[in-house]
Design a protein around this motif. Structure first.
Motif, PDB file in Angstrom:
ATOM      1  N   ALA A 212       0.829  -1.214   0.000  1.00  0.00           N
ATOM      2  CA  ALA A 212       0.000   0.000   0.000  1.00  0.00           C
ATOM      3  C   ALA A 212       0.859   1.259   0.000  1.00  0.00           C
ATOM      4  O   ALA A 212       1.817   1.376   0.777  1.00  0.00           O
ATOM      5  CB  ALA A 212      -0.917   0.002   1.216  1.00  0.00           C
TER       6      ALA A 212
ATOM      7  N   LYS B  64      -2.383   3.882   3.043  1.00  0.00           N
ATOM      8  CA  LYS B  64      -2.701   2.698   3.850  1.00  0.00           C
ATOM      9  C   LYS B  64      -4.175   2.547   4.205  1.00  0.00           C
ATOM     10  O   LYS B  64      -4.882   3.535   4.426  1.00  0.00           O
ATOM     11  CB  LYS B  64      -1.913   2.731   5.168  1.00  0.00           C
ATOM     12  CG  LYS B  64      -0.411   2.918   5.025  1.00  0.00           C
ATOM     13  CD  LYS B  64       0.265   1.754   4.356  1.00  0.00           C
ATOM     14  CE  LYS B  64       1.782   1.929   4.343  1.00  0.00           C
ATOM     15  NZ  LYS B  64       2.420   0.960   3.426  1.00  0.00           N
ATOM     16  N   TYR B  65      -4.547   1.301   4.321  1.00  0.00           N
ATOM     17  CA  TYR B  65      -5.847   0.879   4.858  1.00  0.00           C
ATOM     18  C   TYR B  65      -5.612   0.627   6.345  1.00  0.00           C
ATOM     19  O   TYR B  65      -4.851  -0.267   6.719  1.00  0.00           O
ATOM     20  CB  TYR B  65      -6.240  -0.394   4.106  1.00  0.00           C
ATOM     21  CG  TYR B  65      -7.129  -1.396   4.799  1.00  0.00           C
ATOM     22  CD1 TYR B  65      -8.327  -1.018   5.422  1.00  0.00           C
ATOM     23  CD2 TYR B  65      -6.796  -2.752   4.765  1.00  0.00           C
ATOM     24  CE1 TYR B  65      -9.149  -1.979   6.007  1.00  0.00           C
ATOM     25  CE2 TYR B  65      -7.614  -3.714   5.341  1.00  0.00           C
ATOM     26  CZ  TYR B  65      -8.776  -3.319   5.971  1.00  0.00           C
ATOM     27  OH  TYR B  65      -9.576  -4.282   6.529  1.00  0.00           O
ATOM     28  N   TRP B  66      -6.220   1.438   7.185  1.00  0.00           N
ATOM     29  CA  TRP B  66      -6.045   1.246   8.627  1.00  0.00           C
ATOM     30  C   TRP B  66      -7.300   1.761   9.313  1.00  0.00           C
ATOM     31  O   TRP B  66      -7.502   2.957   9.438  1.00  0.00           O
ATOM     32  CB  TRP B  66      -4.788   1.981   9.122  1.00  0.00           C
ATOM     33  CG  TRP B  66      -4.324   1.521  10.479  1.00  0.00           C
ATOM     34  CD1 TRP B  66      -4.331   2.243  11.641  1.00  0.00           C
ATOM     35  CD2 TRP B  66      -3.766   0.240  10.803  1.00  0.00           C
ATOM     36  NE1 TRP B  66      -3.832   1.479  12.673  1.00  0.00           N
ATOM     37  CE2 TRP B  66      -3.476   0.242  12.185  1.00  0.00           C
ATOM     38  CE3 TRP B  66      -3.501  -0.922  10.072  1.00  0.00           C
ATOM     39  CZ2 TRP B  66      -2.924  -0.855  12.834  1.00  0.00           C
ATOM     40  CZ3 TRP B  66      -2.954  -2.015  10.716  1.00  0.00           C
ATOM     41  CH2 TRP B  66      -2.666  -1.969  12.081  1.00  0.00           C
TER      42      TRP B  66
ATOM     43  N   SER C  14      -9.949 -11.319   3.245  1.00  0.00           N
ATOM     44  CA  SER C  14      -8.972 -10.428   3.882  1.00  0.00           C
ATOM     45  C   SER C  14      -9.078  -9.093   3.158  1.00  0.00           C
ATOM     46  O   SER C  14      -9.020  -9.054   1.926  1.00  0.00           O
ATOM     47  CB  SER C  14      -7.558 -11.004   3.719  1.00  0.00           C
ATOM     48  OG  SER C  14      -6.609 -10.038   4.110  1.00  0.00           O
TER      49      SER C  14
ATOM     50  N   ARG D  26      -7.301  -5.803  -3.287  1.00  0.00           N
ATOM     51  CA  ARG D  26      -6.396  -5.003  -4.134  1.00  0.00           C
ATOM     52  C   ARG D  26      -5.512  -5.889  -5.005  1.00  0.00           C
ATOM     53  O   ARG D  26      -4.840  -5.384  -5.902  1.00  0.00           O
ATOM     54  CB  ARG D  26      -5.519  -4.089  -3.254  1.00  0.00           C
ATOM     55  CG  ARG D  26      -6.301  -3.029  -2.474  1.00  0.00           C
ATOM     56  CD  ARG D  26      -5.364  -2.021  -1.815  1.00  0.00           C
ATOM     57  NE  ARG D  26      -4.339  -2.684  -1.031  1.00  0.00           N
ATOM     58  CZ  ARG D  26      -3.994  -2.374   0.216  1.00  0.00           C
ATOM     59  NH1 ARG D  26      -4.611  -1.372   0.842  1.00  0.00           N
ATOM     60  NH2 ARG D  26      -3.046  -3.018   0.839  1.00  0.00           N
TER      61      ARG D  26
ATOM     62  N   SER E  12      -2.296  -6.952  12.855  1.00  0.00           N
ATOM     63  CA  SER E  12      -2.877  -5.847  12.103  1.00  0.00           C
ATOM     64  C   SER E  12      -4.399  -5.840  12.234  1.00  0.00           C
ATOM     65  O   SER E  12      -4.990  -4.767  12.292  1.00  0.00           O
ATOM     66  CB  SER E  12      -2.391  -5.799  10.655  1.00  0.00           C
ATOM     67  OG  SER E  12      -2.738  -6.955   9.982  1.00  0.00           O
TER      68      SER E  12
ATOM     69  N   GLN F 256      -6.303  -2.611  13.417  1.00  0.00           N
ATOM     70  CA  GLN F 256      -7.379  -2.046  12.582  1.00  0.00           C
ATOM     71  C   GLN F 256      -8.601  -1.742  13.446  1.00  0.00           C
ATOM     72  O   GLN F 256      -9.270  -0.730  13.260  1.00  0.00           O
ATOM     73  CB  GLN F 256      -7.815  -3.071  11.521  1.00  0.00           C
ATOM     74  CG  GLN F 256      -6.767  -3.445  10.521  1.00  0.00           C
ATOM     75  CD  GLN F 256      -6.864  -2.614   9.255  1.00  0.00           C
ATOM     76  OE1 GLN F 256      -7.473  -1.553   9.255  1.00  0.00           O
ATOM     77  NE2 GLN F 256      -6.248  -3.069   8.205  1.00  0.00           N
TER      78      GLN F 256
ATOM     79  N   PHE G 158       0.084   6.767   9.320  1.00  0.00           N
ATOM     80  CA  PHE G 158      -0.524   5.512   9.793  1.00  0.00           C
ATOM     81  C   PHE G 158       0.176   5.018  11.067  1.00  0.00           C
ATOM     82  O   PHE G 158      -0.475   4.599  12.034  1.00  0.00           O
ATOM     83  CB  PHE G 158      -0.518   4.471   8.654  1.00  0.00           C
ATOM     84  CG  PHE G 158      -0.189   3.070   9.083  1.00  0.00           C
ATOM     85  CD1 PHE G 158      -0.968   2.387  10.006  1.00  0.00           C
ATOM     86  CD2 PHE G 158       0.929   2.426   8.570  1.00  0.00           C
ATOM     87  CE1 PHE G 158      -0.641   1.094  10.409  1.00  0.00           C
ATOM     88  CE2 PHE G 158       1.258   1.140   8.966  1.00  0.00           C
ATOM     89  CZ  PHE G 158       0.475   0.480   9.901  1.00  0.00           C
TER      90      PHE G 158
ATOM     91  N   ASP H 122       4.707  -1.043   6.651  1.00  0.00           N
ATOM     92  CA  ASP H 122       3.398  -1.570   7.079  1.00  0.00           C
ATOM     93  C   ASP H 122       3.433  -1.896   8.574  1.00  0.00           C
ATOM     94  O   ASP H 122       4.297  -1.401   9.288  1.00  0.00           O
ATOM     95  CB  ASP H 122       3.025  -2.790   6.232  1.00  0.00           C
ATOM     96  CG  ASP H 122       2.532  -2.370   4.846  1.00  0.00           C
ATOM     97  OD1 ASP H 122       2.111  -1.214   4.696  1.00  0.00           O
ATOM     98  OD2 ASP H 122       2.575  -3.203   3.929  1.00  0.00           O
ATOM     99  N   ALA H 123       2.529  -2.755   9.019  1.00  0.00           N
ATOM    100  CA  ALA H 123       2.442  -3.067  10.444  1.00  0.00           C
ATOM    101  C   ALA H 123       3.525  -4.073  10.831  1.00  0.00           C
ATOM    102  O   ALA H 123       3.249  -5.221  11.174  1.00  0.00           O
ATOM    103  CB  ALA H 123       1.057  -3.603  10.763  1.00  0.00           C
TER     104      ALA H 123
HETATM  105  O1  PMV Z   1      -5.173  -6.442   5.486  1.00  0.00           O
HETATM  106  P1  PMV Z   1      -4.712  -6.252   6.928  1.00  0.00           P
HETATM  107  O2  PMV Z   1      -5.832  -6.316   7.907  1.00  0.00           O
HETATM  108  O3  PMV Z   1      -3.533  -7.146   7.272  1.00  0.00           O
HETATM  109  O4  PMV Z   1      -4.177  -4.753   7.035  1.00  0.00           O
HETATM  110  C1  PMV Z   1      -3.160  -4.235   6.223  1.00  0.00           C
HETATM  111  C2  PMV Z   1      -2.651  -3.042   6.867  1.00  0.00           C
HETATM  112  C3  PMV Z   1      -1.448  -2.368   6.251  1.00  0.00           C
HETATM  113  O5  PMV Z   1      -0.608  -3.291   5.611  1.00  0.00           O
HETATM  114  C4  PMV Z   1      -0.673  -1.701   7.354  1.00  0.00           C
HETATM  115  C5  PMV Z   1      -1.877  -1.291   5.273  1.00  0.00           C
HETATM  116  C6  PMV Z   1      -2.361  -1.733   3.929  1.00  0.00           C
HETATM  117  O6  PMV Z   1      -3.165  -0.992   3.358  1.00  0.00           O
HETATM  118  O7  PMV Z   1      -1.921  -2.781   3.410  1.00  0.00           O
END
Ligand code: PMV
Length: 343
Positions: A15, A18-20, A141, A146, A193, A197, A243, A291-292
């Motif tokens: 990303a 980011k998606y958070w 997930s 994406r 993560s 989230q 983020f 990322d996380a």
């Molecule tokens: O898809 P998850 O719940 O593992 O979250 C991904 C979170 C980040 O990698 C930090 C950001 C992203 O958009 O990929």
């Protein structure tokens, strides 16, 4: 005997925005749109075989036929969604191979659930549009949605199942950029993560992040389309730090103790951040995202890959005890069926 079988390959993705934070945790509807690129060198290949003779679902990940219970539950839950769509209730054998290690800061859940979605629907001959496929992968997930379209991708957050899906911004050939991921350690994170989230929506700084995001998404989207590397890199780096600021200010309990926030960064992560700033001051076009986890992803124009890789390798050899792993990726196509079989 009725066997329905298909194999799909899907990339993981990284990303840039980011998606958070989730608007709907059950449906994985995010608080905001996110933008990513598919990774050429981090793929999952999954074969799904529905077989009337099986008494239960069998899941084999990288030759391990006993993956963790929570992972198996997620996979079976996803197979159930696909079975419900087709009205088919045979059990399935799922064989998954990742060409990259798990737990290194490159999401195998994104590539894994994208590959599972494409293989399972192909095996049962469910005909879905790319948008429907992306929405379905999202239920497995979030970030897997994406990995369905090609190249540079935006996940349109949406407000319900149908409207929350990813779209292609530009194909992989549109822009030659490279990503050098520096895996500094493989330590397990204190806050997963998905737990992070869940905490994000109530973080007081989230309001500011959300307010800034529409403009940021616009800059990242248009700088990708215009191949404007510095405009792009600055916004991507700012978003990563924004983020992490949310993660660091989200209190949680772990190991029976209160934590004021999640520090995903290791000491070496900070060292690399400083090094990137120095390299830029020395005229090298390179930006980071994180990322996380502690892994730092360096982003550079494809033509600078050798230079950036050797700077990263020099930094690694500056201390004798460093056991980093460097992985290079370029933009890649999305998930696709690679074989369909019937017996
Ligand atoms: O898809 P998850 O719940 O593992 O979250 C991904 C979170 C980040 O990698 C930090 C950001 C992203 O958009 O990929």
């Amino acid at each position: 005997m009725n066997i329905r079988k298909a194999t799909a390959e899907a990339p993981s993705n990284l990303a840039f925005v980011k998606y958070w934070g989730k608007r709907d945790p059950k449906l994985n509807i995010p608080l905001n749109n996110s933008i990513s690129v598919n990774l050429s060198n981090a793929t999952t290949t999954t074969t799904v075989e529905f077989d009337d003779n099986l008494e239960r679902d069998e899941i084999i990940v990288d030759s391990n036929s006993q993956p963790g219970a929570s992972f198996s539950k997620r996979v079976i839950g996803h197979l159930d969604r696909v079975r419900d769509m087709a009205g088919v209730y045979s059990k399935a054998r799922v064989t998954t191979v990742n060409n990259f290690p798990m737990g290194i800061g490159i999401a195998s859940s994104a590539s894994g659930f994208a590959a599972l979605t494409v293989a399972a629907t192909a095996a049962l001959k469910i005909d879905l549009s790319q948008q429907e496929m992306s929405s379905l992968a999202r239920l497995g997930s979030g970030s897997a949605c994406r990995s369905i379209p090609d190249g540079f991708v935006e996940w349109v957050g949406g407000h319900d199942h149908q409207s929350s899906h990813a779209v292609e911004i530009a194909p992989p050939s549109h822009w030659d950029i490279a990503i050098v991921s520096i895996i500094v350690n493989k330590a397990e994170k204190k806050l997963s993560s998905s737990d992070g989230q869940a905490l994000a929506a109530q973080n007081p700084y989230m309001e500011v992040r959300q307010r800034l995001l529409p403009k940021r998404l616009e800059i990242v989207r248009s700088s990708i389309l215009q191949r404007a590397f510095d405009d792009f890199g600055k916004e991507v780096e700012l978003d990563a730090v924004s983020f992490h600021a949310i993660a660091m200010t989200s209190p949680f309990m772990a190991d029976g103790a209160w934590h004021s926030g999640a520090y995903y960064w290791a000491p070496e992560t900070i060292e690399i951040i400083h090094a990137v700033q120095e390299w830029r001051a020395g005229g090298v076009g390179v930006y980071f995202t994180i990322d996380a986890g502690a892994t730092v992803h360096l982003i550079c124009p494809g033509s600078d890959l050798n230079r950036v890789s050797s700077l990263a390798a020099d930094l690694q050899s500056a201390k004798a005890d460093r056991r980093w792993q460097l992985i290079t990726n370029r933009p890649a196509q999305g998930a696709r069926v690679i074989a369909v079989g019937e017996a």
